[in-house]
Motif scaffolding. Sequence first.
Motif, PDB file in Angstrom:
ATOM      1  N   TYR A 106       0.741  -1.295  -0.039  1.00  0.00           N
ATOM      2  CA  TYR A 106      -0.072   0.073  -0.023  1.00  0.00           C
ATOM      3  C   TYR A 106       0.769   1.062   0.023  1.00  0.00           C
ATOM      4  CZ  TYR A 106      -3.697  -3.188   1.465  1.00  0.00           C
ATOM      5  OH  TYR A 106      -4.734  -4.293   1.484  1.00  0.00           O
ATOM      6  N   GLN A 107       2.030   1.141   0.817  1.00  0.00           N
ATOM      7  CA  GLN A 107       2.669   2.449   0.977  1.00  0.00           C
ATOM      8  C   GLN A 107       3.483   2.967  -0.165  1.00  0.00           C
ATOM      9  OE1 GLN A 107       2.575   4.517   3.820  1.00  0.00           O
ATOM     10  NE2 GLN A 107       3.801   5.998   2.536  1.00  0.00           N
ATOM     11  N   GLN A 108       3.966   1.844  -0.941  1.00  0.00           N
ATOM     12  CA  GLN A 108       4.475   2.209  -2.163  1.00  0.00           C
ATOM     13  C   GLN A 108       3.792   2.761  -3.337  1.00  0.00           C
ATOM     14  OE1 GLN A 108       8.110   1.980  -3.003  1.00  0.00           O
ATOM     15  NE2 GLN A 108       7.348   3.066  -4.522  1.00  0.00           N
ATOM     16  N   ALA A 109       2.406   2.339  -3.260  1.00  0.00           N
ATOM     17  CA  ALA A 109       1.539   2.758  -4.227  1.00  0.00           C
ATOM     18  C   ALA A 109       1.248   4.255  -3.827  1.00  0.00           C
ATOM     19  CB  ALA A 109       0.386   1.893  -4.285  1.00  0.00           C
ATOM     20  N   TYR A 110       0.942   4.353  -2.800  1.00  0.00           N
ATOM     21  CA  TYR A 110       0.685   5.787  -2.238  1.00  0.00           C
ATOM     22  C   TYR A 110       1.916   6.780  -2.575  1.00  0.00           C
ATOM     23  CZ  TYR A 110      -2.968   3.635   0.790  1.00  0.00           C
ATOM     24  OH  TYR A 110      -4.054   2.739   1.078  1.00  0.00           O
ATOM     25  N   GLU A 111       3.055   6.199  -2.639  1.00  0.00           N
ATOM     26  CA  GLU A 111       4.320   7.296  -2.748  1.00  0.00           C
ATOM     27  C   GLU A 111       4.338   7.370  -4.240  1.00  0.00           C
ATOM     28  OE1 GLU A 111       7.675   5.441  -1.365  1.00  0.00           O
ATOM     29  OE2 GLU A 111       7.070   5.478   0.749  1.00  0.00           O
ATOM     30  N   TYR A 112       3.797   6.670  -4.973  1.00  0.00           N
ATOM     31  CA  TYR A 112       4.005   6.863  -6.507  1.00  0.00           C
ATOM     32  C   TYR A 112       2.933   8.160  -6.852  1.00  0.00           C
ATOM     33  CZ  TYR A 112       6.658   2.497  -7.797  1.00  0.00           C
ATOM     34  OH  TYR A 112       7.629   1.641  -7.982  1.00  0.00           O
ATOM     35  N   LEU A 113       1.757   7.763  -6.122  1.00  0.00           N
ATOM     36  CA  LEU A 113       0.842   8.954  -6.440  1.00  0.00           C
ATOM     37  C   LEU A 113       1.076  10.305  -5.767  1.00  0.00           C
ATOM     38  CD1 LEU A 113      -2.441   6.835  -6.027  1.00  0.00           C
ATOM     39  CD2 LEU A 113      -1.359   7.218  -7.906  1.00  0.00           C
ATOM     40  N   ALA A 114       1.906  10.097  -4.569  1.00  0.00           N
ATOM     41  CA  ALA A 114       2.245  11.382  -4.104  1.00  0.00           C
ATOM     42  C   ALA A 114       3.201  12.115  -4.800  1.00  0.00           C
ATOM     43  CB  ALA A 114       2.913  11.152  -2.621  1.00  0.00           C
ATOM     44  N   THR A 115       4.248  11.428  -5.825  1.00  0.00           N
ATOM     45  CA  THR A 115       5.248  11.999  -6.612  1.00  0.00           C
ATOM     46  C   THR A 115       4.405  12.441  -7.487  1.00  0.00           C
ATOM     47  OG1 THR A 115       6.699  10.116  -5.928  1.00  0.00           O
ATOM     48  CG2 THR A 115       7.105  11.458  -7.997  1.00  0.00           C
ATOM     49  N   ALA A 116       3.577  12.162  -8.002  1.00  0.00           N
ATOM     50  CA  ALA A 116       2.956  12.959  -9.211  1.00  0.00           C
ATOM     51  C   ALA A 116       1.889  13.897  -8.644  1.00  0.00           C
ATOM     52  CB  ALA A 116       1.813  11.734 -10.024  1.00  0.00           C
ATOM     53  N   GLU A 117       1.371  13.986  -7.545  1.00  0.00           N
ATOM     54  CA  GLU A 117       0.740  15.076  -6.771  1.00  0.00           C
ATOM     55  C   GLU A 117       1.599  16.157  -6.666  1.00  0.00           C
ATOM     56  OE1 GLU A 117      -1.360  16.200  -2.887  1.00  0.00           O
ATOM     57  OE2 GLU A 117      -0.848  14.290  -3.118  1.00  0.00           O
ATOM     58  N   GLY A 174      -8.974   9.689  -8.887  1.00  0.00           N
ATOM     59  CA  GLY A 174      -9.866   8.455  -9.299  1.00  0.00           C
ATOM     60  C   GLY A 174      -8.931   7.147  -8.713  1.00  0.00           C
ATOM     61  N   GLU A 175      -7.602   7.023  -8.792  1.00  0.00           N
ATOM     62  CA  GLU A 175      -6.985   5.953  -8.443  1.00  0.00           C
ATOM     63  C   GLU A 175      -7.100   5.832  -6.922  1.00  0.00           C
ATOM     64  OE1 GLU A 175      -4.837   2.757  -8.960  1.00  0.00           O
ATOM     65  OE2 GLU A 175      -5.820   3.812 -10.447  1.00  0.00           O
ATOM     66  N   PHE A 176      -6.801   6.733  -6.221  1.00  0.00           N
ATOM     67  CA  PHE A 176      -6.869   6.724  -4.628  1.00  0.00           C
ATOM     68  C   PHE A 176      -8.472   6.122  -4.349  1.00  0.00           C
ATOM     69  CE2 PHE A 176      -3.374   9.669  -3.916  1.00  0.00           C
ATOM     70  CZ  PHE A 176      -2.912   8.837  -2.849  1.00  0.00           C
ATOM     71  N   TYR A 177      -9.291   6.637  -5.014  1.00  0.00           N
ATOM     72  CA  TYR A 177     -10.613   6.171  -5.020  1.00  0.00           C
ATOM     73  C   TYR A 177     -11.048   4.575  -5.189  1.00  0.00           C
ATOM     74  CZ  TYR A 177     -15.705   5.456  -5.395  1.00  0.00           C
ATOM     75  OH  TYR A 177     -17.098   5.038  -5.548  1.00  0.00           O
ATOM     76  N   ALA A 178     -10.249   4.177  -6.269  1.00  0.00           N
ATOM     77  CA  ALA A 178     -10.333   2.840  -6.679  1.00  0.00           C
ATOM     78  C   ALA A 178      -9.457   1.835  -5.518  1.00  0.00           C
ATOM     79  CB  ALA A 178      -9.640   2.575  -7.954  1.00  0.00           C
ATOM     80  N   TYR A 228      -8.077   6.251   4.716  1.00  0.00           N
ATOM     81  CA  TYR A 228      -6.937   7.224   4.079  1.00  0.00           C
ATOM     82  C   TYR A 228      -7.220   7.269   2.296  1.00  0.00           C
ATOM     83  CZ  TYR A 228      -2.629   8.598   2.291  1.00  0.00           C
ATOM     84  OH  TYR A 228      -1.778   9.630   1.559  1.00  0.00           O
ATOM     85  N   PRO A 229      -7.199   6.185   1.572  1.00  0.00           N
ATOM     86  CA  PRO A 229      -7.025   6.405   0.394  1.00  0.00           C
ATOM     87  C   PRO A 229      -8.707   7.189  -0.035  1.00  0.00           C
ATOM     88  CG  PRO A 229      -7.592   4.000   0.776  1.00  0.00           C
ATOM     89  CD  PRO A 229      -7.065   4.759   1.904  1.00  0.00           C
ATOM     90  N   LEU A 230      -9.606   6.863   0.715  1.00  0.00           N
ATOM     91  CA  LEU A 230     -10.936   7.465   0.386  1.00  0.00           C
ATOM     92  C   LEU A 230     -10.891   9.004   0.486  1.00  0.00           C
ATOM     93  CD1 LEU A 230     -13.591   4.640   1.381  1.00  0.00           C
ATOM     94  CD2 LEU A 230     -12.898   5.448  -0.988  1.00  0.00           C
ATOM     95  N   ARG A 231     -10.462   9.342   1.753  1.00  0.00           N
ATOM     96  CA  ARG A 231     -10.330  10.724   2.191  1.00  0.00           C
ATOM     97  C   ARG A 231      -9.413  11.554   1.105  1.00  0.00           C
ATOM     98  NH1 ARG A 231      -8.719   9.856   6.893  1.00  0.00           N
ATOM     99  NH2 ARG A 231     -10.651  10.010   7.861  1.00  0.00           N
ATOM    100  N   LYS A 232      -8.162  10.727   0.660  1.00  0.00           N
ATOM    101  CA  LYS A 232      -7.491  11.410  -0.023  1.00  0.00           C
ATOM    102  C   LYS A 232      -7.903  11.731  -1.356  1.00  0.00           C
ATOM    103  CE  LYS A 232      -3.164  12.662  -0.922  1.00  0.00           C
ATOM    104  NZ  LYS A 232      -2.561  13.949  -0.112  1.00  0.00           N
ATOM    105  N   ALA A 233      -8.952  10.884  -1.889  1.00  0.00           N
ATOM    106  CA  ALA A 233      -9.390  10.912  -3.290  1.00  0.00           C
ATOM    107  C   ALA A 233     -10.348  12.170  -3.217  1.00  0.00           C
ATOM    108  CB  ALA A 233     -10.264   9.593  -3.303  1.00  0.00           C
ATOM    109  N   CYS A 234     -11.100  12.464  -1.907  1.00  0.00           N
ATOM    110  CA  CYS A 234     -11.669  13.581  -1.771  1.00  0.00           C
ATOM    111  C   CYS A 234     -11.069  14.824  -2.035  1.00  0.00           C
ATOM    112  CB  CYS A 234     -12.680  13.610  -0.633  1.00  0.00           C
ATOM    113  SG  CYS A 234     -13.784  12.261  -0.358  1.00  0.00           S
TER     114      CYS A 234
END
Length: 411
Positions: free
Chosen positions: A197-208, A225-229, A245-251
Amino acid sequence: MMQPLRRILQENSQCKYYHTAYAANAKLALGSVQIDKMVIDETYADITTTLNEICSCSRMVSAAIENHRTIDDYTEIALKNLVKSINGFRQSCNRLYDFIQKKTKQRDTTMNDLPLQDSPTMEPSLIDDDSPCEKLVSQLGNALQHCSELLPDNLQLLKKKVRKSKQISPSDLVLSHVDIMILLARMHFQISIEDTYQQAYEYLATAEQLCTDTGFSTGYRWLSGEFYAMGAKMAAESMFSTARYPLRKACVLLEKDHHRINTDSGRLQLCKRYEILGTCCQKDGRFEEAVKAYRLALKRLPACSIEEFVKYHNQLAVTHMIDRHPFVPKLIDRFLRTSIIDPNQESLTLASEIMDLSSLDSAQRCIIQECELKVIHFLSLKMDLSKLESTLVNSLLHHYSAKDYPIRRAR
């Protein structure tokens, strides 16, 4: 024609950006063709050499960018073609990954449906547990990682152009980077393995972070959309605590896309995501967080959705209106139930006090209050809500006159 270029790349580490970009372009195109052929033929092919060369060429491009002080028309065209090739390679990787996921699900479904004694002995294939599939996905991820690192570097190179580029815009590079990071997150994320989970979140955080640095707000929508998925998959497996966490981040990310949330469809999408976050928090026993999420969902609920719900208030009974458009009354129901159940709730706020009802007339607003009264009446069987019931009834009787609304007043 490629032989002299290959010799230059091998012998001269100070070669120009133009040459390295086209070398990477050629390798990325070759990789796309080989990957697409695997998908079409449904067979595995060893493309390790090509993927390694893509990584090598990507490092050469990065080294060439550091020594490149200006950008001319030829460099600009090379950059444009490189970005196109990166996008093509990313799309091919995405198709292959989707193909592997689809075939894996089909295999698992088939094996589960067969009796144990009738299970066939299967030959090794692209999707078998002992196949090189896992290694291939890892290699693709490594190549994609190198491609993603190229894009911010090329973005800095593009800024060196005196005049605005006519061939490519900075947003094209940022969007490509976002798309790659989303694919890497998908490839790394496995719902059964919490360590992923954490590595996936880090990929998205880099793009953010790149979206924030460049002011590219559109990218937030795709990351949301990816966090929501991810969060939806966790919630479907009853992993409510992990899904928060991912649902809140999606919002939060969708809130940042101002262009999107200023549209009715965007506000409705954000409203539904807050609703799911609230439901997840409620099932996890976090009532205060659930109330906050539902409150935000009611605030983001677009006026057109409310108007559609109360559209036939002079023709249909409230129960029929609820059956036709259940989303709005369901959101009201969940907010009120959670607010009343929450032991830390000091005072109760009605949903009608939060929603944007400015475009409704008094009769239409009464429909919303009737929905609230239904929920309160049901909950009053378990607890004393007589004061709140009386408040709503008095408000409805004030608007429902015996002359204009005799049936509703009598009911």
